[in-house]
Design an enzyme around this catalytic site. Sequence first.
Site, mmCIF file in Angstrom:
data_model
loop_
_atom_site.group_PDB
_atom_site.id
_atom_site.type_symbol
_atom_site.label_atom_id
_atom_site.label_comp_id
_atom_site.label_asym_id
_atom_site.label_seq_id
_atom_site.Cartn_x
_atom_site.Cartn_y
_atom_site.Cartn_z
ATOM 1 N N CYS A 2 0.858 -1.193 -0.157
ATOM 2 C CA CYS A 2 -0.220 -0.141 -0.017
ATOM 3 C C CYS A 2 0.952 1.218 0.064
ATOM 4 O O CYS A 2 1.987 0.919 0.351
ATOM 5 C CB CYS A 2 -0.875 -0.097 1.264
ATOM 6 S SG CYS A 2 -1.863 -1.371 1.481
ATOM 7 N N ARG A 27 1.736 1.358 -6.233
ATOM 8 C CA ARG A 27 1.729 0.237 -4.910
ATOM 9 C C ARG A 27 0.542 -0.549 -4.529
ATOM 10 O O ARG A 27 0.748 -1.261 -3.699
ATOM 11 C CB ARG A 27 2.335 1.075 -3.561
ATOM 12 C CG ARG A 27 3.622 1.991 -3.828
ATOM 13 C CD ARG A 27 3.902 2.637 -2.616
ATOM 14 N NE ARG A 27 4.249 1.856 -1.458
ATOM 15 C CZ ARG A 27 5.533 1.293 -1.206
ATOM 16 N NH1 ARG A 27 6.437 1.454 -1.820
ATOM 17 N NH2 ARG A 27 5.556 0.579 -0.228
ATOM 18 N N TRP A 71 -3.818 -2.096 -1.380
ATOM 19 C CA TRP A 71 -3.609 -3.240 -2.254
ATOM 20 C C TRP A 71 -4.001 -4.108 -1.227
ATOM 21 O O TRP A 71 -3.401 -4.264 -0.015
ATOM 22 C CB TRP A 71 -2.136 -3.447 -2.408
ATOM 23 C CG TRP A 71 -1.970 -4.888 -3.394
ATOM 24 C CD1 TRP A 71 -1.963 -4.877 -4.853
ATOM 25 C CD2 TRP A 71 -1.437 -6.017 -2.837
ATOM 26 N NE1 TRP A 71 -1.545 -5.994 -5.087
ATOM 27 C CE2 TRP A 71 -1.430 -6.961 -3.981
ATOM 28 C CE3 TRP A 71 -1.256 -6.554 -1.535
ATOM 29 C CZ2 TRP A 71 -1.231 -8.103 -3.995
ATOM 30 C CZ3 TRP A 71 -0.913 -8.008 -1.500
ATOM 31 C CH2 TRP A 71 -0.583 -8.724 -2.667
ATOM 32 N N ASN A 97 0.766 0.884 6.189
ATOM 33 C CA ASN A 97 1.319 0.149 4.977
ATOM 34 C C ASN A 97 1.929 -0.894 5.715
ATOM 35 O O ASN A 97 2.831 -0.770 6.595
ATOM 36 C CB ASN A 97 2.255 0.612 4.307
ATOM 37 C CG ASN A 97 3.003 -0.094 3.196
ATOM 38 O OD1 ASN A 97 2.350 -0.993 2.793
ATOM 39 N ND2 ASN A 97 4.276 0.215 3.016
ATOM 40 N N GLY A 98 1.563 -2.378 5.540
ATOM 41 C CA GLY A 98 2.229 -3.456 6.111
ATOM 42 C C GLY A 98 1.258 -4.451 6.718
ATOM 43 O O GLY A 98 -0.058 -4.425 6.155
ATOM 44 N N GLU A 452 11.369 -13.492 -19.108
ATOM 45 C CA GLU A 452 11.122 -12.111 -18.548
ATOM 46 C C GLU A 452 10.057 -11.529 -19.820
ATOM 47 O O GLU A 452 9.033 -10.861 -19.494
ATOM 48 C CB GLU A 452 12.329 -11.065 -18.763
ATOM 49 C CG GLU A 452 12.075 -9.577 -18.583
ATOM 50 C CD GLU A 452 11.270 -9.310 -17.106
ATOM 51 O OE1 GLU A 452 11.225 -10.283 -16.175
ATOM 52 O OE2 GLU A 452 10.884 -8.269 -16.840
ATOM 53 N N LYS A 456 6.313 -10.364 -18.936
ATOM 54 C CA LYS A 456 5.620 -8.892 -19.311
ATOM 55 C C LYS A 456 4.301 -9.125 -20.067
ATOM 56 O O LYS A 456 3.416 -8.525 -19.820
ATOM 57 C CB LYS A 456 6.415 -8.236 -20.222
ATOM 58 C CG LYS A 456 8.010 -7.704 -19.638
ATOM 59 C CD LYS A 456 7.613 -6.508 -18.580
ATOM 60 C CE LYS A 456 7.789 -6.937 -17.250
ATOM 61 N NZ LYS A 456 8.860 -6.949 -16.180
ATOM 62 N N GLU A 459 1.616 -10.465 -17.566
ATOM 63 C CA GLU A 459 1.037 -9.465 -16.548
ATOM 64 C C GLU A 459 0.363 -8.151 -16.985
ATOM 65 O O GLU A 459 -0.478 -7.556 -16.391
ATOM 66 C CB GLU A 459 2.418 -8.889 -15.349
ATOM 67 C CG GLU A 459 3.317 -8.027 -16.166
ATOM 68 C CD GLU A 459 4.257 -7.812 -15.071
ATOM 69 O OE1 GLU A 459 5.537 -7.616 -15.291
ATOM 70 O OE2 GLU A 459 4.060 -7.612 -13.890
ATOM 71 N N HIS A 475 9.546 -31.772 -24.433
ATOM 72 C CA HIS A 475 9.221 -32.666 -23.430
ATOM 73 C C HIS A 475 7.997 -32.487 -22.658
ATOM 74 O O HIS A 475 7.893 -32.541 -21.379
ATOM 75 C CB HIS A 475 10.428 -32.512 -22.293
ATOM 76 C CG HIS A 475 11.743 -32.608 -23.064
ATOM 77 N ND1 HIS A 475 12.140 -34.057 -23.344
ATOM 78 C CD2 HIS A 475 12.957 -32.042 -23.322
ATOM 79 C CE1 HIS A 475 13.385 -34.436 -23.865
ATOM 80 N NE2 HIS A 475 13.850 -32.923 -23.794
ATOM 81 N N LYS A 574 3.617 -2.903 -7.234
ATOM 82 C CA LYS A 574 4.723 -2.912 -7.683
ATOM 83 C C LYS A 574 5.882 -3.438 -6.706
ATOM 84 O O LYS A 574 6.562 -4.058 -6.875
ATOM 85 C CB LYS A 574 5.022 -1.546 -7.955
ATOM 86 C CG LYS A 574 6.623 -1.428 -8.901
ATOM 87 C CD LYS A 574 6.868 -0.232 -9.533
ATOM 88 C CE LYS A 574 8.106 -0.145 -10.515
ATOM 89 N NZ LYS A 574 8.047 -1.479 -11.486
HETATM 90 C C1 F6R Z 1 7.166 -7.867 -12.634
HETATM 91 C C2 F6R Z 1 7.870 -6.893 -11.636
HETATM 92 C C3 F6R Z 1 8.114 -8.207 -10.333
HETATM 93 C C4 F6R Z 1 9.184 -7.632 -9.517
HETATM 94 C C5 F6R Z 1 9.038 -8.519 -8.198
HETATM 95 C C6 F6R Z 1 10.378 -8.311 -7.342
HETATM 96 O O1 F6R Z 1 7.176 -6.592 -13.802
HETATM 97 O O2 F6R Z 1 8.160 -6.190 -11.467
HETATM 98 O O3 F6R Z 1 8.065 -9.454 -10.670
HETATM 99 O O4 F6R Z 1 10.316 -8.014 -10.176
HETATM 100 O O5 F6R Z 1 8.071 -8.326 -7.263
HETATM 101 O O6 F6R Z 1 10.366 -6.934 -6.935
HETATM 102 P P1 F6R Z 1 11.996 -6.135 -6.659
HETATM 103 O O7 F6R Z 1 12.594 -6.418 -7.815
HETATM 104 O O8 F6R Z 1 11.223 -4.966 -6.133
HETATM 105 O O9 F6R Z 1 12.473 -7.100 -5.452
#
Ligand code: F6R
Length: 579
Positions: A2, A27, A71, A97-98, A452, A456, A459, A475, A574
């Site tokens: 959050c 967030r 969140w 937040n937490g 990756e 992308k 998500e 496989h 994020k």
């Molecule tokens: C995807 C993304 C997440 C973060 C993951 C770790 O686009 O951003 O998969 O990579 O939540 O976050 P960090 O790098 O902040 O530890």
Amino acid sequence: MCGIVGYIGRRAAAPIIIKGLEKLEYRGYDSFGVATLGRGIEIFKHQGRIAKNAHSAVRLNGTIGIGHTRWATHGVPNNANAHPHTDCKNRIAIVHNGIIENYAKLKRELSARGHRFLSETDTEVVAHLIEEKYTGNLFSAVQETVPQLQGSFALLVISAEEQRIIAARNASPLVIGIGDREFFAASDMTPILEYTERAIFLEDGDIADLTCEAVEIFHGTKTVTRPVELIDWSVEDTKKGGFSHYMLKEIYEQPQAFYNSLRALDPETLPAIAAKPSSVTIVACGSSYHAGLIFKYLLEETCGIPARLEFASEFKYFPPPVSGLVICITQSGETADTLTALKQAKARNCPTLAITNVLGSSISRVADATIFMRAGPEISVAATKSFIAQLAVSMQIINIFAGEHDTKMLLHAHRAIEEILLKDLSDAVSVCKKAQSIFYVGRGPFYPVCLEGALKMKEISYIHAEGYAAGELKHGPFALLSKDTPVIAICMPDSTYEVMISNIKEIKARSAPVIALGMEGDSDLADVADIFITLPDTHRFVQILTSLVVLQLLAYHTAVVLDRDVDKPRNLAKSVTVE
Ligand code: F6R
């Protein structure tokens, strides 16, 4: 997870808080709320996005206020569960937040003592605990409450009877911005940058008392002084700057982010603990894990240093045998799983190095040494420029370990990335947008590029996508191939080229359309692929970057065509500060 914002000063608080919450929406964004000290405590909270409902919130009166963007963890997203939460008498309002881990027990005890609860959240118990201790001194009431709380928290608290904000931190980020007789509090610097570049990062266990005139910080019962840091992020970095989405802007910022992050580390600034390790364990989550896998491949291939890679979320429960250097990769520096793994590595006496983008972040405070990338603030939930910055630092470390101090090739990489930004990917987008499922295949360091690219795609476009080491597709996953299942194949002129061409032919034989990424001028690949996306002929490290940027753009444009909420994909946030 959050985001929280507070303001105390002479200006109207609500508009500043709303603007700040909009900056923190990455967030969490299922609901939001604001409380100000106007005629008593005035509150507006609402399920849904800020922009749609902000007009009602900015009308709140007062020059002191707190706000929250959520969140959901405890309780569904709705108006009642949105923060701020209050005590029984509406005299105290808090945002959090937490996670308060012992909230259920506290709630039972408070209910037995007659407190009424209006939400399902863990947070609400804190308002009632403070209420029980409040006798006209908010700071003391918070100070007495904090030891009762288990878990993680960044708290902002106001009372109807006092002109102050109390801020408390334990394992959730909280920064205080210092203006001219005004103060800001927030989960990170982005809401504050517009007003001041001077900031104090609170430490775990700190409680700050903010009035219009001063900020006083306590640790336990003692007053402490924390350094005032100058933050060199620009406010322009937090705006869309004419782009339709933050994600596209951040993809376009990658040449600069790569260049800046490369220069963040020269051989002289490599922390001593990282000099010539005999082995390395890399710990990370999500995209950062994929960056870690590229790091591992290149470290072993280029320097012969054995490297293992661990999901931070597994590291805690299934501790692997580690002894050498442990490197945590995390753009936010706040990911709970990575933080826990880091603490465990330290407890096992391993030297630890963090690679992160955020100054003052929790992980940078715990690690023995930190390399700060210079990607600038990243607002879009999907990581792009922070990922390329992680690669810049990783590649630079590898160069230093390999004794290769000529980094010219990497310093010119931004030009190759710029070239990719101009690519027309419309043919590939037309194929991807119709797919239910997409496979991505590559070998060696291009396998994590595929992971990756697939992450992308899923998500932000919500299309199911999987990255595979190309040899693995036969496989099992071959059973899923059909004319409606595109396969994206990265095929580079290295020792795996011939076998990749064979893999592509096997895929084609099962009717799946192939979108191939390869070197310009590769007519064999062009012949076998349905769509051929060319990459400039560059160094192997730079091929990794350019193929990655193609996959980011492909995911972005596919999501836009499908009308997805690109910057704020459903169910995500994020910074993942829960385990
Ligand atoms: C995807 C993304 C997440 C973060 C993951 C770790 O686009 O951003 O998969 O990579 O939540 O976050 P960090 O790098 O902040 O530890």
